[in-house]
Design an enzyme around this catalytic site. Structure first.
Site, PDB file in Angstrom:
ATOM      1  N   THR A  83      51.967   3.742 -18.236  1.00 26.30           N
ATOM      2  CA  THR A  83      51.411   2.756 -17.299  1.00 26.30           C
ATOM      3  C   THR A  83      50.950   1.572 -18.124  1.00 26.30           C
ATOM      4  O   THR A  83      50.528   1.734 -19.266  1.00 26.30           O
ATOM      5  CB  THR A  83      50.240   3.339 -16.503  1.00 26.30           C
ATOM      6  OG1 THR A  83      49.462   2.270 -15.942  1.00 26.30           O
ATOM      7  CG2 THR A  83      49.320   4.164 -17.367  1.00 26.30           C
ATOM      8  N   CYS A 196      53.725  -3.658 -14.397  1.00 23.05           N
ATOM      9  CA  CYS A 196      53.273  -2.472 -13.683  1.00 23.05           C
ATOM     10  C   CYS A 196      54.516  -1.611 -13.597  1.00 23.05           C
ATOM     11  O   CYS A 196      55.593  -2.112 -13.213  1.00 23.05           O
ATOM     12  CB  CYS A 196      52.733  -2.820 -12.301  1.00 23.05           C
ATOM     13  SG  CYS A 196      52.640  -1.390 -11.186  1.00 23.05           S
TER      14      CYS A 196
END
Length: 241
Positions: A83, A196
């Site tokens: 992430t 993202c």
């Protein structure tokens, strides 16, 4: 091949993409039945999200650092956080293990450098776009980042946490992202960093007005490159400058 440690579950949708990409690349490069040795620590995103909302970055760092230690204890020769946002606590993770920790922004920068791009539009969670730590990491590779305006940043962040990290990929949100990418192009961005790891699941490359760097793909590819290096020589992509 060395063993890759993945700290995932944030969200599991992009962790699944990491697992698939890593194994596809290993199979393509090694042939036959080859696949990647992986140690996966898939966290409960609810716990991590609670830390984010309370801005308890110390607690979040402890959660991810412990996951990194479990990866190393399980035989990982290098570790990665699946992430972008949680690289805010990358120093805690890096300090928790004796094996290399591979930063996602270094992987994004490597793709940009190979393509000759020096100015990237940056789309991600609000902390990624608005705080300096991610842009500073790109800057060590001589890459400038440009971010959307305030209303677009708010909507980009809302879609991330209310939709795509929950597996909801909606056409109106896709259209808003594409319009924001066009603004970044108008402001001189050479390409867009999808900072993202779920954005690439929402906006396909052929839907973007600019070339895109899918951070999850770039990160997975760098992990494969390092894992396939001779034993003992894998290391995180060094910052330059």
């Amino acid at each position: 091949m060395q063993t890759i440690g993945l700290i995932g579950g944030m969200s599991w949708h992009s962790t699944e993409a990491y697992y698939r990409r890593i194994n596809e690349q290993v199979a393509a490069r090694r042939g036959g039945h080859a696949s990647a040795p992986i140690v996966l620590q898939s966290l409960d995103f609810e716990q991590v999200r609670d830390c984010q909302l309370r801005e308890d970055w110390t607690g979040a760092g402890e959660l991810l650092a412990e996951a990194a230690r479990r990866c190393e204890d399980g035989g990982a020769d290098l570790v990665a956080i699946c992430t972008n946002l949680m690289h805010k606590v990358f120093p805690a993770v890096e300090a928790a293990v004796s094996v290399p920790a591979v930063h996602i922004a270094d992987a994004v920068a490597a793709v940009a450098q190979r393509s000759g791009w020096t100015k990237l539009g940056l789309l991600g969670a609000s902390w990624v776009m608005e705080e300096s730590w991610y842009r500073d990491r790109l800057r060590t590779h001589h890459i400038e980042a440009v971010i959307p305006g305030p209303s677009d940043r708010a909507e980009i962040d809302r879609v991330i946490f209310e939709e795509i990290t929950q597996g909801r990929f909606l056409d109106p949100s896709r259209e808003r992202y594409v319009a924001t990418m066009q603004d970044l192009a108008d402001w001189g961005a050479d390409a867009v960093a999808l900072a993202c790891t779920e954005i690439g699941l929402l906006v396909a490359p052929d839907q973007s007005p600019l070339p895109t760097i899918d951070s999850a793909t770039a990160h997975a590819d760098l992990l494969v490159e390092l894992a396939l290096a001779p034993a003992g020589v894998a290391q995180a992509e060094p910052a330059s400058g």
